[in-house]
Design a protein around this motif. Sequence first.
Motif, PDB file in Angstrom:
ATOM      1  N   GLU A 184       0.811  -1.207   0.000  1.00  0.00           N
ATOM      2  CA  GLU A 184       0.000   0.000   0.000  1.00  0.00           C
ATOM      3  C   GLU A 184       0.849   1.263   0.000  1.00  0.00           C
ATOM      4  O   GLU A 184       0.335   2.353  -0.251  1.00  0.00           O
ATOM      5  CB  GLU A 184      -0.932   0.006   1.216  1.00  0.00           C
ATOM      6  N   LYS A 185       2.137   1.138   0.298  1.00  0.00           N
ATOM      7  CA  LYS A 185       3.048   2.284   0.267  1.00  0.00           C
ATOM      8  C   LYS A 185       4.051   2.045  -0.857  1.00  0.00           C
ATOM      9  O   LYS A 185       4.852   1.111  -0.803  1.00  0.00           O
ATOM     10  CB  LYS A 185       3.753   2.447   1.610  1.00  0.00           C
ATOM     11  N   ILE A 186       3.993   2.880  -1.886  1.00  0.00           N
ATOM     12  CA  ILE A 186       4.776   2.683  -3.102  1.00  0.00           C
ATOM     13  C   ILE A 186       5.966   3.639  -3.116  1.00  0.00           C
ATOM     14  O   ILE A 186       5.772   4.858  -3.130  1.00  0.00           O
ATOM     15  CB  ILE A 186       3.895   2.920  -4.344  1.00  0.00           C
ATOM     16  N   PRO A 187       7.210   3.123  -3.110  1.00  0.00           N
ATOM     17  CA  PRO A 187       8.367   4.019  -3.231  1.00  0.00           C
ATOM     18  C   PRO A 187       8.376   4.691  -4.604  1.00  0.00           C
ATOM     19  O   PRO A 187       8.171   4.039  -5.624  1.00  0.00           O
ATOM     20  CB  PRO A 187       9.564   3.067  -3.080  1.00  0.00           C
ATOM     21  N   VAL A 188       8.571   5.999  -4.626  1.00  0.00           N
ATOM     22  CA  VAL A 188       8.673   6.724  -5.888  1.00  0.00           C
ATOM     23  C   VAL A 188      10.043   6.449  -6.487  1.00  0.00           C
ATOM     24  O   VAL A 188      11.070   6.669  -5.843  1.00  0.00           O
ATOM     25  CB  VAL A 188       8.471   8.236  -5.674  1.00  0.00           C
ATOM     26  N   THR A 189      10.069   5.925  -7.711  1.00  0.00           N
ATOM     27  CA  THR A 189      11.309   5.470  -8.327  1.00  0.00           C
ATOM     28  C   THR A 189      11.640   6.262  -9.585  1.00  0.00           C
ATOM     29  O   THR A 189      10.834   7.059 -10.073  1.00  0.00           O
ATOM     30  CB  THR A 189      11.213   3.974  -8.686  1.00  0.00           C
ATOM     31  N   GLU A 190      12.808   6.014 -10.110  1.00  0.00           N
ATOM     32  CA  GLU A 190      13.294   6.736 -11.279  1.00  0.00           C
ATOM     33  C   GLU A 190      12.494   6.371 -12.526  1.00  0.00           C
ATOM     34  O   GLU A 190      12.268   5.200 -12.824  1.00  0.00           O
ATOM     35  CB  GLU A 190      14.772   6.413 -11.497  1.00  0.00           C
ATOM     36  N   SER A 191      12.066   7.368 -13.258  1.00  0.00           N
ATOM     37  CA  SER A 191      11.320   7.131 -14.491  1.00  0.00           C
ATOM     38  C   SER A 191      12.284   6.817 -15.638  1.00  0.00           C
ATOM     39  O   SER A 191      13.480   7.042 -15.534  1.00  0.00           O
ATOM     40  CB  SER A 191      10.463   8.357 -14.838  1.00  0.00           C
ATOM     41  N   VAL A 192      11.735   6.292 -16.725  1.00  0.00           N
ATOM     42  CA  VAL A 192      12.547   5.949 -17.891  1.00  0.00           C
ATOM     43  C   VAL A 192      12.777   7.214 -18.717  1.00  0.00           C
ATOM     44  O   VAL A 192      11.825   7.825 -19.211  1.00  0.00           O
ATOM     45  CB  VAL A 192      11.853   4.877 -18.752  1.00  0.00           C
ATOM     46  N   GLU A 193      14.015   7.592 -18.887  1.00  0.00           N
ATOM     47  CA  GLU A 193      14.342   8.829 -19.594  1.00  0.00           C
ATOM     48  C   GLU A 193      13.898   8.747 -21.056  1.00  0.00           C
ATOM     49  O   GLU A 193      14.171   7.777 -21.752  1.00  0.00           O
ATOM     50  CB  GLU A 193      15.846   9.092 -19.531  1.00  0.00           C
ATOM     51  N   GLY A 194      13.189   9.775 -21.492  1.00  0.00           N
ATOM     52  CA  GLY A 194      12.784   9.867 -22.888  1.00  0.00           C
ATOM     53  C   GLY A 194      11.597   9.014 -23.272  1.00  0.00           C
ATOM     54  O   GLY A 194      11.185   9.012 -24.440  1.00  0.00           O
ATOM     55  N   LEU A 195      11.020   8.285 -22.315  1.00  0.00           N
ATOM     56  CA  LEU A 195       9.894   7.406 -22.644  1.00  0.00           C
ATOM     57  C   LEU A 195       8.644   8.227 -22.955  1.00  0.00           C
ATOM     58  O   LEU A 195       8.297   9.142 -22.221  1.00  0.00           O
ATOM     59  CB  LEU A 195       9.608   6.461 -21.474  1.00  0.00           C
ATOM     60  N   GLY A 220       4.947  -0.996 -20.604  1.00  0.00           N
ATOM     61  CA  GLY A 220       4.976  -1.937 -19.494  1.00  0.00           C
ATOM     62  C   GLY A 220       6.380  -2.397 -19.171  1.00  0.00           C
ATOM     63  O   GLY A 220       7.365  -1.689 -19.409  1.00  0.00           O
ATOM     64  N   GLU A 221       6.474  -3.614 -18.627  1.00  0.00           N
ATOM     65  CA  GLU A 221       7.768  -4.163 -18.230  1.00  0.00           C
ATOM     66  C   GLU A 221       8.762  -4.167 -19.381  1.00  0.00           C
ATOM     67  O   GLU A 221       9.949  -3.899 -19.191  1.00  0.00           O
ATOM     68  CB  GLU A 221       7.584  -5.595 -17.710  1.00  0.00           C
ATOM     69  N   GLN A 222       8.287  -4.460 -20.579  1.00  0.00           N
ATOM     70  CA  GLN A 222       9.191  -4.520 -21.730  1.00  0.00           C
ATOM     71  C   GLN A 222       9.809  -3.160 -22.057  1.00  0.00           C
ATOM     72  O   GLN A 222      10.828  -3.091 -22.753  1.00  0.00           O
ATOM     73  CB  GLN A 222       8.438  -5.041 -22.955  1.00  0.00           C
ATOM     74  N   ASP A 223       9.225  -2.093 -21.525  1.00  0.00           N
ATOM     75  CA  ASP A 223       9.729  -0.742 -21.771  1.00  0.00           C
ATOM     76  C   ASP A 223      10.483  -0.177 -20.566  1.00  0.00           C
ATOM     77  O   ASP A 223      10.874   0.986 -20.566  1.00  0.00           O
ATOM     78  CB  ASP A 223       8.569   0.192 -22.113  1.00  0.00           C
ATOM     79  N   GLY A 224      10.643  -1.002 -19.517  1.00  0.00           N
ATOM     80  CA  GLY A 224      11.350  -0.556 -18.326  1.00  0.00           C
ATOM     81  C   GLY A 224      10.471   0.140 -17.306  1.00  0.00           C
ATOM     82  O   GLY A 224      10.974   0.730 -16.346  1.00  0.00           O
ATOM     83  N   VAL A 225       9.156   0.069 -17.473  1.00  0.00           N
ATOM     84  CA  VAL A 225       8.241   0.713 -16.540  1.00  0.00           C
ATOM     85  C   VAL A 225       8.101  -0.139 -15.281  1.00  0.00           C
ATOM     86  O   VAL A 225       7.990  -1.362 -15.363  1.00  0.00           O
ATOM     87  CB  VAL A 225       6.861   0.931 -17.192  1.00  0.00           C
ATOM     88  N   THR A 226       8.106   0.505 -14.113  1.00  0.00           N
ATOM     89  CA  THR A 226       7.928  -0.163 -12.824  1.00  0.00           C
ATOM     90  C   THR A 226       6.984   0.655 -11.956  1.00  0.00           C
ATOM     91  O   THR A 226       6.835   1.868 -12.159  1.00  0.00           O
ATOM     92  CB  THR A 226       9.263  -0.334 -12.087  1.00  0.00           C
TER      93      THR A 226
END
Length: 274
Positions: A184-195, A220-226
């Motif tokens: 329920e608590k989601i760590p904010v993580t690094e986005s994919v540059e240029g996506l 999705g996962e294939q694009d590096g999204v988390t």
Amino acid sequence: MNYRRNLLVSAGLFVAIIFAFPFSLGAEEENRPGVPQAGTWGVESGKWGNAGKAPAFDPSFQEQRIFPYPSIHSVGFVKKRPVAYSGAIFKAKENREMISKRDQVYIREKGEESLIIGRHYTTYRILKTIKEPHTHIEMGFQHFLTGVVEITEKHPRFAVGRVIRSFRDIALNDFLMPYLSRAEKIPVTESVEGLEGKIIGAEDEAEIMGTYTIVFIDKGEQDGVTPGQEYNIFYQEKALLDPQRSEEKIKLPPVDFGRMIVLHVEHAVSTALI
């Protein structure tokens, strides 16, 4: 360049106010005419106020940004193929058609693994195939989560369960799959540059989307999204440079007007919250 930087800064102040109270039922949203419909929005990586990316997750950094979302267990998803279900509700006690918390239900089993007494299962239904709005390419099947059932009895051809959580009305013929447990608590993580990608639909099938809407994006996962990645929502218009001389259209600078955070990720499609 100055135009875009200033735009991001001013938009950042607005979004900071929205997310200060992400679950306030009394929050008012500006009624903006001409809000783009599904398929006309874009998403891109970046962070409000600068052209950089969201900070990478560092477990040793105690001030790591956390996005709390208690409703994460009700968030649906889009998969290329439907989930193999473990059973389906065929009757409710007292012949209820719309089922809610504490109701007793009867479940026909299906699949290689039988339902287990005491174990929890997520109930869901398949709504439709999600398509890319412009190309109509099929992205996958929408899984709409309705609640959680605990198995209380087993019989030769069916099981009995009790609804312990209802995210929305549970219906006859809703499927069961092993319980989806998500933080329920989601760590904010690094986005994919240029996506860059597109919003391809909303969980509640809304055509007009606003703050707190759950949406699906074509990455999705294939694009590096988390989960925990943040992306700007923007639109970009085209205009005739010189209508009297040519029909050539040029792209105008993109306009950022929203923000989203990724909640759930599948192979090619992710679920996000505006």
